[in-house]
Design a protein around this motif. Structure first.
Motif, PDB file in Angstrom:
ATOM      1  N   LYS A  83       0.832  -1.201   0.000  1.00  0.00           N
ATOM      2  CA  LYS A  83       0.000   0.000   0.000  1.00  0.00           C
ATOM      3  C   LYS A  83       0.868   1.253   0.000  1.00  0.00           C
ATOM      4  O   LYS A  83       0.547   2.253  -0.658  1.00  0.00           O
ATOM      5  N   TYR A  84       1.987   1.193   0.718  1.00  0.00           N
ATOM      6  CA  TYR A  84       2.912   2.332   0.717  1.00  0.00           C
ATOM      7  C   TYR A  84       3.423   2.590  -0.688  1.00  0.00           C
ATOM      8  O   TYR A  84       3.467   3.728  -1.157  1.00  0.00           O
ATOM      9  N   ARG A  85       3.825   1.520  -1.368  1.00  0.00           N
ATOM     10  CA  ARG A  85       4.339   1.679  -2.721  1.00  0.00           C
ATOM     11  C   ARG A  85       3.293   2.266  -3.652  1.00  0.00           C
ATOM     12  O   ARG A  85       3.565   3.176  -4.435  1.00  0.00           O
ATOM     13  N   TYR A  86       2.077   1.737  -3.567  1.00  0.00           N
ATOM     14  CA  TYR A  86       1.005   2.255  -4.412  1.00  0.00           C
ATOM     15  C   TYR A  86       0.750   3.744  -4.142  1.00  0.00           C
ATOM     16  O   TYR A  86       0.480   4.520  -5.057  1.00  0.00           O
ATOM     17  N   THR A  87       0.812   4.123  -2.871  1.00  0.00           N
ATOM     18  CA  THR A  87       0.455   5.491  -2.476  1.00  0.00           C
ATOM     19  C   THR A  87       1.556   6.500  -2.771  1.00  0.00           C
ATOM     20  O   THR A  87       1.292   7.595  -3.291  1.00  0.00           O
ATOM     21  N   TYR A  88       2.801   6.146  -2.470  1.00  0.00           N
ATOM     22  CA  TYR A  88       3.871   7.142  -2.466  1.00  0.00           C
ATOM     23  C   TYR A  88       4.948   6.946  -3.537  1.00  0.00           C
ATOM     24  O   TYR A  88       5.703   7.889  -3.812  1.00  0.00           O
ATOM     25  N   LEU A  89       5.040   5.774  -4.128  1.00  0.00           N
ATOM     26  CA  LEU A  89       6.147   5.526  -5.036  1.00  0.00           C
ATOM     27  C   LEU A  89       5.727   5.327  -6.488  1.00  0.00           C
ATOM     28  O   LEU A  89       6.349   5.886  -7.392  1.00  0.00           O
ATOM     29  N   ASP A  90       4.717   4.512  -6.724  1.00  0.00           N
ATOM     30  CA  ASP A  90       4.328   4.212  -8.100  1.00  0.00           C
ATOM     31  C   ASP A  90       3.766   5.452  -8.789  1.00  0.00           C
ATOM     32  O   ASP A  90       2.884   6.125  -8.259  1.00  0.00           O
ATOM     33  N   ARG A  91       4.284   5.740  -9.966  1.00  0.00           N
ATOM     34  CA  ARG A  91       3.786   6.849 -10.767  1.00  0.00           C
ATOM     35  C   ARG A  91       3.673   6.400 -12.224  1.00  0.00           C
ATOM     36  O   ARG A  91       4.675   5.976 -12.794  1.00  0.00           O
ATOM     37  N   PRO A  92       2.468   6.453 -12.778  1.00  0.00           N
ATOM     38  CA  PRO A  92       1.250   6.927 -12.126  1.00  0.00           C
ATOM     39  C   PRO A  92       0.786   5.962 -11.036  1.00  0.00           C
ATOM     40  O   PRO A  92       0.971   4.748 -11.152  1.00  0.00           O
TER      41      PRO A  92
END
Length: 294
Positions: A35-44
């Motif tokens: 969830k952290y990765r989805y929220t703060y790292l993955d772009r888009p």
């Protein structure tokens, strides 16, 4: 000139960059690295699910309480609750108008009762006050719902956090909350006042849970935050090195997955729990497995 290692500033030998964090970032990683990765790292970033009704209620109450302290002293009365809530109301996530009206009526009742417990003459040191601090590892900032002056101890502050979830918090919840401990440390540094007492004000029940920290207990919470920050930074370095993102930031599946914003795009989360409807936490039969709180 050789390129500095990933995560370092400018030149070789310089210290690691501070990890810029908020309570939400730290809590999200500990709850679920994926969830952290989805929220703060993955772009888009992956698309989130729809807004949650219980979050709309909580946010509106927080906004109303912030606005209360902007009123002239004579206008700070419990009867102001209806207008304050009307100005702050968020109509997202509800099943239908009937459910929204019921939620709004309950929120008005909670706010009215809570305002009746306040002394309008006791100006807080801050409402929705941003506080910040730096250590050798993190640059922390957050917004405290309210900071009060201590009634009996001069030049001391109290951190207050509003809660609107189903379950009244306990003194143990106040003591174990890293968010409140970090707020206390950051409040001390921002306002230059001692701050060891933290309180959770539960609007639905009118109860207050509290704890007075020691220097040792605050230091323990800070060490935990710095350890989490290091874990995140290590994971980010692995990503830059080409490691598998799903292994570096794994899912932490469980019953909470039904309440996750990313349930619809996370295979592990879907296997762990069916997605909850946006209004489910307002249902009398809803199972509040994660102490839903705003």
């Amino acid at each position: 000139m050789p390129r500095p290692p990933s995560g370092q500033l400018g030149f070789p030998g310089m210290p690691e960059q501070l990890f810029v964090c908020t309570p939400a970032k730290l809590n999200t990683y500990e709850e679920c690295p994926r969830k952290y990765r989805y929220t703060y790292l993955d772009r888009p970033a992956p698309r989130k699910g729809p807004p949650w009704a219980h979050m709309s209620v909580g946010a509106a109450l927080h906004l109303a309480l912030r606005a209360y302290w902007d009123l002239p002293l004579a206008a700070r009365v419990p009867e102001a609750a209806e207008r304050l809530l009307a100005n702050a109301w968020i109509n997202q996530g509800f099943r239908d108008q009937d459910q929204e009206r019921g939620a709004r009526a309950r929120a008005k009742m909670w706010l009215t009762m809570y305002l009746a417990t306040l002394d309008p003459r006791e100006e807080p040191l801050g409402a929705e006050r941003t506080v910040a601090m730096k250590t050798s590892a993190i640059a922390f900032s957050g917004r405290v719902d309210r900071v009060d002056g201590h009634h009996t101890r001069r030049n001391e502050a109290i951190v207050i956090d509003y809660k609107t979830g189903r379950t009244p918090p306990t003194d143990h919840d106040a003591a174990s909350s890293r968010q409140l401990a970090l707020y206390a440390l950051a409040t001390s540094r921002t306002l230059r006042r001692a701050c060891q007492r933290v309180e959770l004000h539960h609007l639905p029940s009118g109860t207050v849970a509290s704890h007075t920290h020691t220097e040792a207990s605050l230091a323990r919470h800070l060490r935990r935050a710095e350890a989490t920050a290091q874990d995140v930074q290590d994971g980010q370095k692995e990503l830059k090195a080409g490691k598998d993102p799903d292994r570096v930031f794994p899912a932490n599946p469980g019953s909470r997955c039904g309440w996750c914003d990313f349930n619809r795009v996370c295979a592990e989360g879907q296997r762990a729990a069916d997605p909850q409807e946006p209004w489910a936490a307002l249902s009398p039969k809803a199972v509040n497995e994660q102490r839903l709180a705003a």
